[in-house]
Every structure is written in structure tokens, then in C-alpha cells.
Write a protein that holds these residues in place. Structure first.
Motif, PDB file in Angstrom:
ATOM      1  N   CYS A  11       0.576  -1.154   0.164  1.00 40.51           N
ATOM      2  CA  CYS A  11      -0.036   0.025  -0.131  1.00 40.51           C
ATOM      3  C   CYS A  11       0.912   1.021   0.054  1.00 40.51           C
ATOM      4  O   CYS A  11       2.044   1.275   0.424  1.00 40.51           O
ATOM      5  CB  CYS A  11      -1.035  -0.026   1.188  1.00 40.51           C
ATOM      6  N   ASP A  13       0.858   3.736   1.843  1.00 40.06           N
ATOM      7  CA  ASP A  13       1.351   4.089   3.078  1.00 40.06           C
ATOM      8  C   ASP A  13       2.283   3.373   3.644  1.00 40.06           C
ATOM      9  O   ASP A  13       2.909   3.623   4.789  1.00 40.06           O
ATOM     10  CB  ASP A  13       0.115   4.037   4.065  1.00 40.06           C
ATOM     11  N   VAL A  26      -4.819  -1.711   7.576  1.00 40.02           N
ATOM     12  CA  VAL A  26      -4.497  -0.493   7.105  1.00 40.02           C
ATOM     13  C   VAL A  26      -5.153   0.401   7.888  1.00 40.02           C
ATOM     14  O   VAL A  26      -6.372   0.616   8.039  1.00 40.02           O
ATOM     15  CB  VAL A  26      -4.626  -0.359   5.670  1.00 40.02           C
ATOM     16  N   LEU A  28      -6.423   4.019   9.012  1.00 34.79           N
ATOM     17  CA  LEU A  28      -6.752   5.123   8.311  1.00 34.79           C
ATOM     18  C   LEU A  28      -7.471   6.339   9.039  1.00 34.79           C
ATOM     19  O   LEU A  28      -8.306   5.571  10.106  1.00 34.79           O
ATOM     20  CB  LEU A  28      -7.722   4.893   7.131  1.00 34.79           C
ATOM     21  N   ASP A  32      -8.689   9.952   4.951  1.00 34.57           N
ATOM     22  CA  ASP A  32      -7.695   9.279   4.253  1.00 34.57           C
ATOM     23  C   ASP A  32      -8.105   8.349   3.113  1.00 34.57           C
ATOM     24  O   ASP A  32      -9.039   7.739   3.228  1.00 34.57           O
ATOM     25  CB  ASP A  32      -6.858   8.672   5.206  1.00 34.57           C
ATOM     26  N   VAL A  34      -6.147   5.366   1.024  1.00 34.32           N
ATOM     27  CA  VAL A  34      -4.561   4.542   0.613  1.00 34.32           C
ATOM     28  C   VAL A  34      -4.895   3.899  -0.642  1.00 34.32           C
ATOM     29  O   VAL A  34      -6.022   3.020  -0.761  1.00 34.32           O
ATOM     30  CB  VAL A  34      -4.490   3.608   1.875  1.00 34.32           C
ATOM     31  N   CYS A  36      -3.703   0.538  -2.554  1.00 32.47           N
ATOM     32  CA  CYS A  36      -2.963  -0.585  -2.344  1.00 32.47           C
ATOM     33  C   CYS A  36      -2.980  -1.476  -3.929  1.00 32.47           C
ATOM     34  O   CYS A  36      -3.791  -1.367  -4.252  1.00 32.47           O
ATOM     35  CB  CYS A  36      -3.430  -1.686  -1.445  1.00 32.47           C
TER      36      CYS A  36
END
Length: 189
Positions: A11, A13, A26, A28, A32, A34, A36
Motif C-alpha cells: 500500500c 502508506d 491498514v 486510516l 484518508d 490509501v 494498495c
């Protein structure tokens, strides 16, 4: 997805997953996003299938019968004056391309069949051969062999049957003419 395994994923992040794992956490914050990336790996499932069918031309009706997957005896009954055809259907039923595809038969010469040496997944090749009549129960088996991308062979086989009937197919009619010497004529047929 069926037929695939999770290979790797990562991902934006910085979160990464363990190869083969199907989930990850993950964290968040509200708002947010993200992105992946998941890379799936195909699980090879090589398979090949051959179906051998028989068909008979009925001279009395002047028509071809249906193709029959005559796996079990006796199969269709065939007289010595009927025509016989065998059909070979070779299909890659797996999910990888197969190479070095070879079709054989334990009775018939199939060298006249044009079967591609490479078959993609789902690809079908068909060939039809003429056969000579034989008296009694007839059985023969088609076999197909192919190599997987790793070189391991896969194969399949399928029998077909017919019964060569010995029922006489000739009718004899005897007619006699008689000569009448008094009239000097022959009687009609």
C-alpha cells in the motif's frame, strides 16, 4: 479469485502484506485514502480432455445418424454395408497453455488428423476419420497427451464402441420361366 493466490501486495502508506495472506490491516484517519496494489499469482491447473464419438450412415434411410459418445458396449449396431465415422474432440480444459499435444488411438492410424501441437485454455480441435466395418463387438480407445508449461505431461483417454452385425444384407429372388413346346412360347416371368 478462484484459480489465483495472493502473491504480494503493498500500500502507498508503506503497509505490505505477507505473500499468500488474504487480508491486512491498514490504519486510516477520517478522510484518508490509501491505494494498495495486489499481485495475484495464477495457480496452474493443467487439464486436457478427449471425447471420441461414433456415427453411422444408414444406407436404408440415406442419412447419417447422430454422433454418439459410445463409451459402453455395445454401441450402435452397424451392418457390413453401413459407413462408420469416428470423431475425436480434443479440448484444453485447464487454465494454462499446453504444448506437444499428441493424439493416438489403439486401433486406428490417426496420423491424418490435424490436431494443433499447442492448445490455449478452452481451445478445441476436432478430427473425423472413416473406419472399416468389423464383425462383432468393436472397441478402440483414443488417448491424448500434452505437456504443461513446467514440462509435466497430462493425458486423457476415451473409448468408443460399435457392434458389427452379421445379419445378412442380401435378398435373393428366384424366378422361373417355362417353355411351352406346344405353343412355342415362354411363360412370363
Amino acid at each position: 479469485h478462484p484459480g489465483y493466490s495472493v502473491g504480494t501486495w503493498s500500500c502507498a502508506d508503506g503497509t505490505t502484506g505477507t505473500p499468500g495472506s488474504e487480508s491486512a490491516v491498514v490504519t486510516l484517519s477520517p478522510g484518508d485514502n490509501v491505494i494498495c496494489e495486489i499481485t495475484n499469482t495464477l495457480i496452474a491447473d493443467p487439464k486436457i480432455d478427449v471425447i471420441k464419438r461414433v456415427r453411422v450412415f444408414d444406407r436404408d434411410s440415406g442419412t447419417w445418424g447422430p454422433w454418439l459418445d459410445a463409451n459402453d458396449p455395445t454401441g450402435p449396431s452397424v451392418t457390413s454395408v453401413d459407413k462408420i465415422r469416428f470423431q475425436f474432440r480434443v479440448r484444453n480444459t485447464g487454465n494454462v497453455t499446453l504444448s506437444n499435444v499428441v493424439l493416438t488411438d489403439d486401433v486406428f492410424d490417426v496420423s491424418g488428423c490435424t490436431i494443433p501441437t499447442t492448445l490455449a485454455p478452452g481451445e478445441l480441435a476436432t478430427c473425423v476419420l472413416r473406419a472399416d466395418w468389423e464383425l462383432g463387438q468393436h472397441q478402440n480407445t483414443a488417448t491424448v497427451v500434452a505437456d504443461t508449461p513446467g514440462g509435466t505431461p497430462v493425458f486423457d483417454e476415451d473409448p468408443a464402441h460399435y457392434f458389427g452385425d452379421s445379419t445378412p444384407e442380401i435378398t435373393v429372388t428366384k424366378r422361373v420361366r417355362v417353355f411351352d413346346p406346344l405353343l412355342g412360347t415362354w411363360s412370363p416371368w
